[in-house]
Design a protein around this motif. Structure first.
Motif, mmCIF file in Angstrom:
data_model
loop_
_atom_site.group_PDB
_atom_site.id
_atom_site.type_symbol
_atom_site.label_atom_id
_atom_site.label_comp_id
_atom_site.label_asym_id
_atom_site.label_seq_id
_atom_site.Cartn_x
_atom_site.Cartn_y
_atom_site.Cartn_z
ATOM 1 N N ALA A 40 53.945 -76.770 -55.344
ATOM 2 C CA ALA A 40 55.174 -76.990 -56.085
ATOM 3 C C ALA A 40 56.360 -76.866 -55.134
ATOM 4 C CB ALA A 40 55.297 -75.950 -57.204
ATOM 5 N N ALA A 41 57.400 -77.663 -55.397
ATOM 6 C CA ALA A 41 58.611 -77.617 -54.574
ATOM 7 C C ALA A 41 59.294 -76.263 -54.745
ATOM 8 C CB ALA A 41 59.546 -78.748 -54.973
ATOM 9 N N ALA A 42 59.849 -75.768 -53.658
ATOM 10 C CA ALA A 42 60.556 -74.487 -53.712
ATOM 11 C C ALA A 42 61.800 -74.616 -54.583
ATOM 12 C CB ALA A 42 60.937 -74.047 -52.306
ATOM 13 N N ALA A 43 62.121 -73.544 -55.276
ATOM 14 C CA ALA A 43 63.322 -73.547 -56.114
ATOM 15 C C ALA A 43 64.556 -73.616 -55.224
ATOM 16 C CB ALA A 43 63.357 -72.276 -56.966
ATOM 17 N N ILE A 82 71.429 -76.680 -54.160
ATOM 18 C CA ILE A 82 71.447 -76.578 -52.700
ATOM 19 C C ILE A 82 70.179 -75.860 -52.269
ATOM 20 C CG2 ILE A 82 72.663 -75.619 -50.703
ATOM 21 C CD1 ILE A 82 75.238 -75.711 -52.493
ATOM 22 N N ASN A 83 69.453 -76.454 -51.332
ATOM 23 C CA ASN A 83 68.163 -75.918 -50.917
ATOM 24 C C ASN A 83 68.300 -74.860 -49.825
ATOM 25 O OD1 ASN A 83 66.745 -77.715 -52.653
ATOM 26 N ND2 ASN A 83 67.051 -79.353 -51.149
ATOM 27 N N LYS A 84 67.328 -73.996 -49.732
ATOM 28 C CA LYS A 84 67.320 -72.935 -48.723
ATOM 29 C C LYS A 84 67.336 -73.544 -47.327
ATOM 30 C CE LYS A 84 64.871 -68.672 -47.473
ATOM 31 N NZ LYS A 84 66.054 -67.820 -47.683
ATOM 32 N N GLY A 85 68.230 -73.042 -46.470
ATOM 33 C CA GLY A 85 68.328 -73.516 -45.106
ATOM 34 C C GLY A 85 69.091 -74.806 -44.934
ATOM 35 N N GLU A 86 69.627 -75.350 -46.010
ATOM 36 C CA GLU A 86 70.352 -76.617 -45.959
ATOM 37 C C GLU A 86 71.806 -76.386 -45.538
ATOM 38 O OE1 GLU A 86 70.487 -80.602 -48.813
ATOM 39 O OE2 GLU A 86 70.382 -78.628 -49.751
ATOM 40 N N PHE A 87 72.384 -77.368 -44.863
ATOM 41 C CA PHE A 87 73.808 -77.353 -44.524
ATOM 42 C C PHE A 87 74.472 -78.418 -45.385
ATOM 43 C CE2 PHE A 87 76.794 -76.130 -40.941
ATOM 44 C CZ PHE A 87 77.934 -76.638 -41.545
ATOM 45 N N VAL A 138 80.449 -85.405 -42.367
ATOM 46 C CA VAL A 138 79.332 -86.250 -41.942
ATOM 47 C C VAL A 138 78.642 -85.643 -40.718
ATOM 48 C CG1 VAL A 138 78.714 -88.498 -40.956
ATOM 49 C CG2 VAL A 138 80.244 -88.371 -42.937
ATOM 50 N N PHE A 139 79.434 -85.163 -39.765
ATOM 51 C CA PHE A 139 78.855 -84.638 -38.531
ATOM 52 C C PHE A 139 78.024 -83.385 -38.769
ATOM 53 C CE2 PHE A 139 78.940 -82.145 -34.597
ATOM 54 C CZ PHE A 139 78.465 -83.087 -33.701
ATOM 55 N N LEU A 140 78.471 -82.533 -39.682
ATOM 56 C CA LEU A 140 77.826 -81.244 -39.872
ATOM 57 C C LEU A 140 76.626 -81.271 -40.823
ATOM 58 C CD1 LEU A 140 80.971 -78.938 -40.257
ATOM 59 C CD2 LEU A 140 79.433 -79.026 -38.284
ATOM 60 N N SER A 141 76.676 -82.088 -41.844
ATOM 61 C CA SER A 141 75.894 -81.824 -43.056
ATOM 62 C C SER A 141 74.554 -82.531 -43.137
ATOM 63 C CB SER A 141 76.729 -82.227 -44.285
ATOM 64 O OG SER A 141 77.992 -81.610 -44.258
ATOM 65 N N ASP A 142 73.672 -81.923 -43.958
ATOM 66 C CA ASP A 142 72.482 -82.609 -44.446
ATOM 67 C C ASP A 142 72.831 -83.462 -45.665
ATOM 68 O OD1 ASP A 142 70.605 -81.403 -42.614
ATOM 69 O OD2 ASP A 142 70.770 -79.559 -43.776
ATOM 70 N N ARG A 143 73.714 -82.898 -46.508
ATOM 71 C CA ARG A 143 74.215 -83.632 -47.676
ATOM 72 C C ARG A 143 75.690 -83.296 -47.873
ATOM 73 N NH1 ARG A 143 71.305 -82.442 -52.985
ATOM 74 N NH2 ARG A 143 71.021 -80.352 -52.103
ATOM 75 N N VAL A 144 76.407 -84.253 -48.452
ATOM 76 C CA VAL A 144 77.824 -84.063 -48.746
ATOM 77 C C VAL A 144 78.034 -84.231 -50.246
ATOM 78 C CG1 VAL A 144 80.171 -84.920 -48.371
ATOM 79 C CG2 VAL A 144 78.534 -84.890 -46.469
ATOM 80 N N PHE A 145 78.643 -83.220 -50.873
ATOM 81 C CA PHE A 145 79.013 -83.295 -52.285
ATOM 82 C C PHE A 145 80.483 -83.700 -52.349
ATOM 83 C CE2 PHE A 145 75.550 -80.137 -52.185
ATOM 84 C CZ PHE A 145 74.678 -80.730 -53.098
ATOM 85 N N VAL A 146 80.739 -84.881 -52.881
ATOM 86 C CA VAL A 146 82.089 -85.436 -52.934
ATOM 87 C C VAL A 146 82.712 -85.091 -54.289
ATOM 88 C CG1 VAL A 146 83.483 -87.527 -52.780
ATOM 89 C CG2 VAL A 146 81.373 -87.333 -51.434
ATOM 90 N N LEU A 147 83.870 -84.423 -54.243
ATOM 91 C CA LEU A 147 84.578 -84.054 -55.464
ATOM 92 C C LEU A 147 85.774 -84.975 -55.681
ATOM 93 C CD1 LEU A 147 84.618 -80.148 -55.261
ATOM 94 C CD2 LEU A 147 82.852 -81.657 -56.169
#
Length: 259
Positions: free
Chosen positions: A4-7, A36-41, A207-216
């Motif tokens: 199972a995928a980690a929470a 947001i996943n564990k260890g994610e930027f 963009v340079f830093l992230s694994d994902r970007v949440f745009v508000l």
């Protein structure tokens, strides 16, 4: 049958936040749901006043939402804060000018009653990690703005937090200093492995830093888009000239509501 995928490390469901203003409530954040996943930027990106900092403060248990649910490592933000899961870096370093750099770094450990020898060892380790080992006995006022922020990052890491929350930590720096600190932050992150939530209004920085970007979206803050950043790691300064980098910047710019 597969595992199972980690929470998720951080879970927001229908989070809204209103502020009272002269008898009338002002809606700052409107029904935001994200994981947001564990260890994610990840970066929270948007224009001034869109609720980025408010959202970060909700995660940190510095504010409480007026609606919705928020979990950190399966518990409430308050439980996560009491369990010392957070390290926080603010827009200004907030260092004590009368304390040498090493003693600014060890302040959280001192407040927790950690012994002097252990504090000194941890300070040396962290200052080496952020490239400031030679400045341990300097005072903050003797350092540049970028160096002061590196001290603040070292201090935030002193308690080995699972989650590092960063509120526009490089916004006061010039472009050259900002890009250099971006690269140094990623180098530190690759070694400590914390989950990072980074607030910025700079699209190239996100963009340079992230694994994902949440745009508000502009006020009130709503989740406009979630953009995956498939650029390879480690990220290098040369990557800023890559057509894929510019393509992601354009994609995010187009994702803002009203564009």
């Amino acid at each position: 049958m597969g595992q199972a995928a980690a929470a998720p490390e951080i879970e927001l469901s229908g989070i809204s936040m209103s502020y009272g203003s002269g008898g009338a409530d002002v809606l700052a954040i409107d029904r935001i749901s994200l994981n947001i996943n564990k260890g994610e930027f990840v970066s929270l990106l948007g224009p001034s006043g869109c609720g980025k900092t408010t959202l970060l403060r909700l995660i940190a248990d510095l504010l409480q939402p007026t609606d919705g649910t928020l979990k950190v490592a399966g518990a409430s933000p308050r439980e996560a804060r009491l369990a010392q899961k957070y390290g926080i870096v603010f827009q200004n370093p907030v260092l004590y000018d009368w304390r040498k750099v090493r003693y600014n770094v060890t302040l959280p450990l001192e407040l927790m009653g950690v012994g002097k020898a252990k504090r000194e060892e941890r300070a040396e380790e962290l200052l080496a990690l952020v490239g400031l080992a030679a400045f341990a006995d300097k005072y903050p006022w003797q350092l540049s703005g970028g160096m002061q922020q590196r001290v603040a990052i070292a201090r935030a890491l002193s308690m080995e937090p699972e989650i590092l929350l960063m509120d526009e930590p490089f916004s006061a720096l010039d472009e050259f200093g900002r890009e250099r600190l971006n690269e140094e932050l990623l180098s530190v992150w690759s070694k400590v492995g914390s989950t990072v939530v980074f607030v910025t209004h700079s699209i190239p920085e996100a963009v340079f830093l992230s694994d994902r970007v949440f745009v508000l979206s502009p006020h009130p803050g709503r989740l406009s888009a979630v953009v995956d950043i498939p650029l390879p790691r480690p990220r290098t300064s040369e990557m800023r000239n890559d057509p894929a980098f510019f393509g992601l910047i354009a994609h995010i710019r187009d994702s803002f509501e009203g564009v």
